[in-house]
Design a protein around this motif. Sequence first.
Motif, PDB file in Angstrom:
ATOM      1  N   GLU A  12       0.831  -1.212   0.000  1.00  0.00           N
ATOM      2  CA  GLU A  12       0.000   0.000   0.000  1.00  0.00           C
ATOM      3  C   GLU A  12       0.865   1.262   0.000  1.00  0.00           C
ATOM      4  O   GLU A  12       0.463   2.289  -0.546  1.00  0.00           O
ATOM      5  CB  GLU A  12      -0.945  -0.021   1.204  1.00  0.00           C
ATOM      6  CG  GLU A  12      -2.067  -1.028   1.012  1.00  0.00           C
ATOM      7  CD  GLU A  12      -2.824  -1.390   2.283  1.00  0.00           C
ATOM      8  OE1 GLU A  12      -3.852  -2.059   2.169  1.00  0.00           O
ATOM      9  OE2 GLU A  12      -2.374  -1.024   3.390  1.00  0.00           O
ATOM     10  N   LYS A  13       2.049   1.133   0.604  1.00  0.00           N
ATOM     11  CA  LYS A  13       2.962   2.273   0.625  1.00  0.00           C
ATOM     12  C   LYS A  13       3.635   2.450  -0.742  1.00  0.00           C
ATOM     13  O   LYS A  13       3.773   3.553  -1.251  1.00  0.00           O
ATOM     14  CB  LYS A  13       4.030   1.997   1.695  1.00  0.00           C
ATOM     15  CG  LYS A  13       4.583   3.244   2.315  1.00  0.00           C
ATOM     16  CD  LYS A  13       5.189   2.910   3.640  1.00  0.00           C
ATOM     17  CE  LYS A  13       6.493   3.629   3.843  1.00  0.00           C
ATOM     18  NZ  LYS A  13       7.277   2.999   4.919  1.00  0.00           N
ATOM     19  N   LEU A  14       4.031   1.316  -1.320  1.00  0.00           N
ATOM     20  CA  LEU A  14       4.765   1.358  -2.598  1.00  0.00           C
ATOM     21  C   LEU A  14       3.863   1.672  -3.787  1.00  0.00           C
ATOM     22  O   LEU A  14       4.300   2.312  -4.743  1.00  0.00           O
ATOM     23  CB  LEU A  14       5.436   0.000  -2.857  1.00  0.00           C
ATOM     24  CG  LEU A  14       6.673  -0.347  -2.042  1.00  0.00           C
ATOM     25  CD1 LEU A  14       7.094  -1.791  -2.342  1.00  0.00           C
ATOM     26  CD2 LEU A  14       7.821   0.599  -2.371  1.00  0.00           C
ATOM     27  N   TYR A  15       2.626   1.180  -3.741  1.00  0.00           N
ATOM     28  CA  TYR A  15       1.743   1.294  -4.907  1.00  0.00           C
ATOM     29  C   TYR A  15       0.422   1.948  -4.503  1.00  0.00           C
ATOM     30  O   TYR A  15      -0.582   1.261  -4.293  1.00  0.00           O
ATOM     31  CB  TYR A  15       1.500  -0.094  -5.521  1.00  0.00           C
ATOM     32  CG  TYR A  15       2.786  -0.880  -5.712  1.00  0.00           C
ATOM     33  CD1 TYR A  15       3.752  -0.435  -6.619  1.00  0.00           C
ATOM     34  CD2 TYR A  15       3.058  -2.017  -4.961  1.00  0.00           C
ATOM     35  CE1 TYR A  15       4.946  -1.119  -6.776  1.00  0.00           C
ATOM     36  CE2 TYR A  15       4.256  -2.714  -5.107  1.00  0.00           C
ATOM     37  CZ  TYR A  15       5.196  -2.255  -6.014  1.00  0.00           C
ATOM     38  OH  TYR A  15       6.377  -2.930  -6.155  1.00  0.00           O
ATOM     39  N   PRO A  16       0.414   3.288  -4.382  1.00  0.00           N
ATOM     40  CA  PRO A  16      -0.781   3.987  -3.912  1.00  0.00           C
ATOM     41  C   PRO A  16      -2.005   3.620  -4.754  1.00  0.00           C
ATOM     42  O   PRO A  16      -1.909   3.516  -5.970  1.00  0.00           O
ATOM     43  CB  PRO A  16      -0.420   5.469  -4.088  1.00  0.00           C
ATOM     44  CG  PRO A  16       1.072   5.506  -4.121  1.00  0.00           C
ATOM     45  CD  PRO A  16       1.526   4.210  -4.698  1.00  0.00           C
ATOM     46  N   GLY A  17      -3.110   3.385  -4.068  1.00  0.00           N
ATOM     47  CA  GLY A  17      -4.350   3.044  -4.766  1.00  0.00           C
ATOM     48  C   GLY A  17      -4.553   1.539  -4.891  1.00  0.00           C
ATOM     49  O   GLY A  17      -5.604   1.090  -5.332  1.00  0.00           O
ATOM     50  N   ILE A  18      -3.540   0.754  -4.510  1.00  0.00           N
ATOM     51  CA  ILE A  18      -3.663  -0.708  -4.645  1.00  0.00           C
ATOM     52  C   ILE A  18      -4.755  -1.228  -3.691  1.00  0.00           C
ATOM     53  O   ILE A  18      -4.915  -0.727  -2.578  1.00  0.00           O
ATOM     54  CB  ILE A  18      -2.308  -1.416  -4.388  1.00  0.00           C
ATOM     55  CG1 ILE A  18      -2.367  -2.859  -4.898  1.00  0.00           C
ATOM     56  CG2 ILE A  18      -1.928  -1.380  -2.903  1.00  0.00           C
ATOM     57  CD1 ILE A  18      -1.012  -3.497  -5.041  1.00  0.00           C
ATOM     58  N   ASP A  19      -5.504  -2.217  -4.153  1.00  0.00           N
ATOM     59  CA  ASP A  19      -6.613  -2.749  -3.367  1.00  0.00           C
ATOM     60  C   ASP A  19      -6.340  -4.218  -3.025  1.00  0.00           C
ATOM     61  O   ASP A  19      -6.536  -5.106  -3.860  1.00  0.00           O
ATOM     62  CB  ASP A  19      -7.918  -2.589  -4.170  1.00  0.00           C
ATOM     63  CG  ASP A  19      -9.147  -2.842  -3.312  1.00  0.00           C
ATOM     64  OD1 ASP A  19      -8.981  -3.110  -2.098  1.00  0.00           O
ATOM     65  OD2 ASP A  19     -10.264  -2.763  -3.854  1.00  0.00           O
ATOM     66  N   ILE A  20      -5.851  -4.444  -1.800  1.00  0.00           N
ATOM     67  CA  ILE A  20      -5.599  -5.821  -1.360  1.00  0.00           C
ATOM     68  C   ILE A  20      -6.795  -6.237  -0.513  1.00  0.00           C
ATOM     69  O   ILE A  20      -6.975  -5.756   0.610  1.00  0.00           O
ATOM     70  CB  ILE A  20      -4.258  -5.920  -0.609  1.00  0.00           C
ATOM     71  CG1 ILE A  20      -3.142  -5.563  -1.597  1.00  0.00           C
ATOM     72  CG2 ILE A  20      -4.036  -7.325  -0.043  1.00  0.00           C
ATOM     73  CD1 ILE A  20      -1.897  -5.057  -0.976  1.00  0.00           C
ATOM     74  N   VAL A  21      -7.617  -7.101  -1.096  1.00  0.00           N
ATOM     75  CA  VAL A  21      -8.942  -7.349  -0.528  1.00  0.00           C
ATOM     76  C   VAL A  21      -8.947  -8.415   0.570  1.00  0.00           C
ATOM     77  O   VAL A  21      -9.986  -8.669   1.182  1.00  0.00           O
ATOM     78  CB  VAL A  21      -9.958  -7.728  -1.635  1.00  0.00           C
ATOM     79  CG1 VAL A  21     -10.267  -6.518  -2.506  1.00  0.00           C
ATOM     80  CG2 VAL A  21      -9.432  -8.880  -2.499  1.00  0.00           C
TER      81      VAL A  21
END
Length: 240
Positions: A122-131
């Motif tokens: 989440e820090k490296l790839y803003p907007g990522i959605d890990i559900v």
Amino acid sequence: MHTVQILGVNIASVTMKEAVSIVEKHIENKSGALVATANAEMLMRATHDKELARILNQAALVVPDGAGTVWAAHHLGHAMPERVAGYDLVQELMREAPKHDHKLFFFGSAPGVAEKAKKKAEKLYPGIDIVGVRNGFFSSSDEKEIIQMIKEARPDILLVALGVPKQEKWLARNLKDLNVPVSIGVGGTLDVMAGVMKRAPLWMQRAKLEWLFRGLMQPTRAKRLLALPRFVMKVHRSRT
Ligand code: UDP
């Protein structure tokens, strides 16, 4: 897609860029694809583990993870453009994920590790959605619940970090039920992301010595280092 057979396993002869676009196509097609990342150790295991060999040959994509795999292709007289390390492939897919609204689920590794890997992503790839996340230590009676958890989270990409060959066998067994567009066996990737395990420094990766680094960092794995010279001999002998 061009493939090269190494010790009975068909490996895709692709660049990282091509591998990413193949995986993304499988996501769009919702094909329920299994992706594996083959290094020398996995290929050696597949020579005596027929179930693993069959799973790899039925997988949608097997990328050449490791200098040994690329060396083998070249030694057998085939083109193989570059190493496509599982860890790097996963990073590329996560970098692209927010753009395409692709959701991920992390399954595997010790308790707490997948959560840490999620925070890092989440820090490296803003907007990522890990559900969703789930650790990789479970008994067979927990499996139904794990599968249900993944199904309800509806990820586009499922990362499974249970080690080789457990992750490939677990996936092959449950792929239909899971109904996830793309599932990838990722070994130690979550450990590295969580900072529990270090990856070899870049100079060692470039010198094709990542295998040596892993063996030295985890003395319990030292015996596994023997797989590499055995692999080299076996590939050489398989040359016709
Ligand atoms: N692991 C797991 N459940 C198990 C056995 C292993 O979740 O029953 C995890 C372990 O914690 C580690 C990963 O699987 O995160 C295996 O990593 P390794 O680097 O050994 O992968 P390999 O070299 O087998 O690809």
